[in-house]
Write an enzyme that holds these catalytic residues in place. Structure first.
Site, PDB file in Angstrom:
ATOM      1  N   LYS A 112      -2.342   6.444   7.276  1.00 51.07           N
ATOM      2  CA  LYS A 112      -1.376   5.973   6.546  1.00 51.07           C
ATOM      3  C   LYS A 112      -0.221   5.358   7.787  1.00 51.07           C
ATOM      4  CE  LYS A 112      -2.300   6.510   2.259  1.00 51.07           C
ATOM      5  NZ  LYS A 112      -2.675   5.370   1.399  1.00 51.07           N
ATOM      6  N   SER A 124       0.894  -1.241  -0.081  1.00 52.33           N
ATOM      7  CA  SER A 124      -0.027   0.029  -0.070  1.00 52.33           C
ATOM      8  C   SER A 124       0.881   1.138   0.247  1.00 52.33           C
ATOM      9  CB  SER A 124      -0.944  -0.120   1.142  1.00 52.33           C
ATOM     10  OG  SER A 124      -0.296   0.065   2.383  1.00 52.33           O
TER      11      SER A 124
END
Ligand code: COA
Length: 294
Positions: free
Chosen positions: A177, A159
């Site tokens: 994140k 990712s």
């Protein structure tokens, strides 16, 4: 370096110049956010090495992207509409991928929500929305794909992140994140014995992306070198795609639980230049920005 010597800037290369064309033949990629931006280029690179792909997103243009990706690479690609915030929609997309291809080997968690907002102007719902897309969305995709990825015994989950440095007006995205980084590390440890690898790619300033465009100062007198890169050029989406090809390849079989920063060493400059680009965002006019969706 003496001023008379020109900087040696390494060019961006296509991964097919380095890796064999067929390293991913017979493999299947499941990529959220693969219809546009960096994730589309990553998908294309993996397909160019022989993988089939399912691209997942919310937008209607997804089908056009799937067709273009197939034509550009000669590999199969299907478009599946789903909002990663909804676990049922994600499960349906995974099921349809299995019906079509019978397997999932690689996963890219690329779906993300982003807008610029100073913490003083960010509502609880704004913060939650990005956490739901980036963090919960990644969780839903990992949960739904894991049984298939385990069966493949040659998987990687990737990712995109941006939590390594403090980036102004990105508290919601950076928090989301950072959670994904932690999730990936735990996944790598828990699932390592099942043959699962999990890594995160952290792109630096990548030319032509929404992120760099929005965060760059605009208007008269704005500094074109706002993003200083020690290796001498801004990144290209292909640089990030090359990292994904490497991480999915057998050449990375002993690499798991890592965050691979692809930024030409910019991170080490600690260089969010002051003053921040107020020409882009004036905290006093957040309400205007919410309407304008900058
Ligand atoms: N500044 C501050 N807050 C914002 C905002 C902005 N530019 N854009 C959205 N928000 C807030 C909304 O005001 C809302 O909070 P509120 O109810 O307290 O007012 C909350 O975020 C949810 O927004 P909403 O538009 O209802 O959610 P959504 O699910 O339809 O869309 C996004 C969420 C992130 C996808 C949307 O904001 C968007 O389209 N962003 C730009 C495109 C994008 O993210 N591209 C990906 C690049 S990585």
């Amino acid at each position: 370096m003496s001023p008379s010597r020109k900087a040696h800037v390494l060019p961006v290369v296509d991964s097919t110049a380095v890796f064999k064309d067929d390293i991913f033949k017979g493999k299947v990629l499941f990529c959220t956010g693969g219809g546009s931006g960096i994730c589309r280029v990553m998908t294309q690179a993996v397909m160019r090495h022989g993988a089939s792909a399912a691209i997942v997103g919310r937008k209607a243009r997804l089908s056009i992207a799937a067709k273009e990706l197939s034509e550009a690479t000669g590999s199969a690609c299907i478009a599946l509409k789903a909002d990663v915030r909804d676990p049922k929609q994600v499960q349906t997309a995974v099921q349809r991928t299995i019906e079509k291809y019978g397997r999932i080997d690689f996963v890219i968690n690329g779906a993300a929500g982003n807008f610029l907002a100073p913490i003083s102007g960010l509502s609880e719902n704004g913060f939650r929305t990005v956490i739901e897309i980036d963090t919960l969305g990644t969780y839903h995709v990992i949960k739904a794909t894991l049984p298939h990825v385990q069966a493949s015994r040659d998987p990687t989950s990737t990712s995109l992140t941006m939590s390594c440095i403090g980036t102004p007006y990105q508290v919601h995205v950076s928090a989301a994140k950072a959670a994904v980084d932690a999730l990936s590390a735990v996944l790598a440890v828990e699932q390592g014995p099942h043959g699962v690898r999990s890594n995160v790619i952290a792109p630096g300033p990548i030319a032509g992306t929404e992120g760099v465009d929005r965060l760059s100062p605009k208007g008269p007198g704005s500094d074109e070198n706002y993003w200083p890169v020690p290796t001498g050029r801004k990144g290209e989406s292909q640089d990030v795609a090359n990292a994904a090809v490497f991480l999915f390849s057998d050449a990375a079989s002993f690499i798991s639980g890592q965050v691979l920063v692809v930024d030409g060493a910019s991170e080490h400059l600690r260089a969010a230049a002051l003053p921040y680009p107020q020409s882009v965002l004036d905290p006093a006019s957040v309400q205007h920005l919410i309407k304008a969706r900058l």
